[in-house]
Write an enzyme that holds these catalytic residues in place. Sequence first.
Site, mmCIF file in Angstrom:
data_model
loop_
_atom_site.group_PDB
_atom_site.id
_atom_site.type_symbol
_atom_site.label_atom_id
_atom_site.label_comp_id
_atom_site.label_asym_id
_atom_site.label_seq_id
_atom_site.Cartn_x
_atom_site.Cartn_y
_atom_site.Cartn_z
ATOM 1 N N TYR A 53 -15.458 -3.844 -5.006
ATOM 2 C CA TYR A 53 -14.225 -4.523 -4.609
ATOM 3 C C TYR A 53 -14.502 -5.996 -4.284
ATOM 4 O O TYR A 53 -15.500 -6.331 -3.658
ATOM 5 C CB TYR A 53 -13.594 -3.843 -3.402
ATOM 6 C CG TYR A 53 -12.935 -2.514 -3.708
ATOM 7 C CD1 TYR A 53 -12.831 -2.037 -5.011
ATOM 8 C CD2 TYR A 53 -12.398 -1.729 -2.687
ATOM 9 C CE1 TYR A 53 -12.226 -0.816 -5.284
ATOM 10 C CE2 TYR A 53 -11.792 -0.506 -2.956
ATOM 11 C CZ TYR A 53 -11.714 -0.061 -4.254
ATOM 12 O OH TYR A 53 -11.110 1.149 -4.521
ATOM 13 N N SER A 211 -3.288 4.702 -5.481
ATOM 14 C CA SER A 211 -2.073 4.224 -6.157
ATOM 15 C C SER A 211 -0.884 5.131 -5.847
ATOM 16 O O SER A 211 -0.184 5.594 -6.754
ATOM 17 C CB SER A 211 -2.276 4.129 -7.671
ATOM 18 O OG SER A 211 -1.223 3.408 -8.278
ATOM 19 N N PRO A 212 -0.615 5.401 -4.575
ATOM 20 C CA PRO A 212 0.482 6.312 -4.219
ATOM 21 C C PRO A 212 1.858 5.774 -4.603
ATOM 22 O O PRO A 212 2.815 6.555 -4.703
ATOM 23 C CB PRO A 212 0.342 6.436 -2.702
ATOM 24 C CG PRO A 212 -0.309 5.165 -2.274
ATOM 25 C CD PRO A 212 -1.274 4.843 -3.384
ATOM 26 N N LEU A 213 1.956 4.472 -4.848
ATOM 27 C CA LEU A 213 3.244 3.872 -5.214
ATOM 28 C C LEU A 213 3.303 3.550 -6.707
ATOM 29 O O LEU A 213 4.184 2.805 -7.143
ATOM 30 C CB LEU A 213 3.501 2.611 -4.386
ATOM 31 C CG LEU A 213 3.432 2.782 -2.865
ATOM 32 C CD1 LEU A 213 3.782 1.478 -2.171
ATOM 33 C CD2 LEU A 213 4.354 3.909 -2.402
ATOM 34 N N ALA A 214 2.383 4.117 -7.474
ATOM 35 C CA ALA A 214 2.360 3.933 -8.930
ATOM 36 C C ALA A 214 2.381 2.452 -9.304
ATOM 37 O O ALA A 214 3.166 2.010 -10.151
ATOM 38 C CB ALA A 214 3.535 4.673 -9.589
ATOM 39 N N LEU A 217 5.859 0.755 -8.838
ATOM 40 C CA LEU A 217 7.060 1.311 -9.450
ATOM 41 C C LEU A 217 7.875 2.156 -8.472
ATOM 42 O O LEU A 217 9.090 2.295 -8.630
ATOM 43 C CB LEU A 217 6.686 2.165 -10.666
ATOM 44 C CG LEU A 217 6.152 1.417 -11.884
ATOM 45 C CD1 LEU A 217 5.721 2.395 -12.962
ATOM 46 C CD2 LEU A 217 7.204 0.460 -12.434
ATOM 47 N N GLY A 220 10.541 0.451 -4.747
ATOM 48 C CA GLY A 220 11.827 -0.238 -4.782
ATOM 49 C C GLY A 220 11.830 -1.376 -5.782
ATOM 50 O O GLY A 220 12.415 -2.432 -5.532
#
Length: 322
Positions: A53, A211-214, A217, A220
């Site tokens: 990272y 990546s829980p929020l894709a 996408l 919101g």
Amino acid sequence: MEYGQLGRTGLKVSRLCLGTMNFGPTTSEEDSYTIMDRAHEVGINFFDTANVYGRQIGPGTTEQIIGRWFAKGGERREKTVIATKVYGDMGEWPNVSRLSALSIRRNAEASLKRLQTDYIDIYQAHHVDRNTPFDEFWEAMEVLRQQGKILYVGSSNFAGWHLAKAQETARRRGDLGLVSEQSHYNLLTRAPELEVLPAAEDYGLGVIPWSPLAGGLLAGILRKTDKRRSATDQMQVQLEKHRDKIEQYEAFCDELGENPANVALAWLLRQRAVVAPIIGPRTVEQLDGALRATEIDLDEKALARLDEIFPGHRTAPEDYAW
């Protein structure tokens, strides 16, 4: 903050895991300190990083930032369950990457130095190394555990059969084996339900979704683009591919009166074997906003509606046969 057991271990971790990938390239070191301090204030004790990272600035940059934060004292290290990873390229010379015994030893020592700590709580294989047998992998990890340099071993991006092979090899050696699996899992990406989640549950591994929020996408995105915030080209392609589902999803979140990002996190917290989704806030405000997810109680009707919008999988073998 609620805490859960990491898989079959006695280790307690917060139900949200602080992802640090933005520290350095996107978030300044000073702001990174502020975010980590705030995480402790609200009870988040579980931090995830990796040796690669910060590669935009230089491999190891993010670990160095965390290490300097630990060095500030105030029991920062003692209050943190730190998870880092080994596998990625740390240079051009042979044996500076992947999972050979030599690479694991060298990279563990380097991570310890950068993190300014004597031990790593969870040392994770960032990927499967198809050229290294699991016996070699476990021997290297066993040596590190015997030396007190790591406490637990985890995996990331493993398929279900990789988990089974890793665990059966560890069992044969009389080793504790893997205790966690980081998997790409969210409402839009539900393939882990086929094999990974059942395997993790059966072997007692805690699942840590990344990546829980894709990629934004599920955060919101329609509202944001409607406010003239431009999406990246790649995100725009994915948005058009899933626009119908995203429209339904954001409308349902409006019915619930909740932020789409928090609903996505709350849904993950209801899934089998999931311990803590990784959140990667770039600001303190984003961190504070994510805390709401632990308070949202999605009932069976809400869960069923989310399954209608984003159809999932039955576990193997049912999804393949009957």
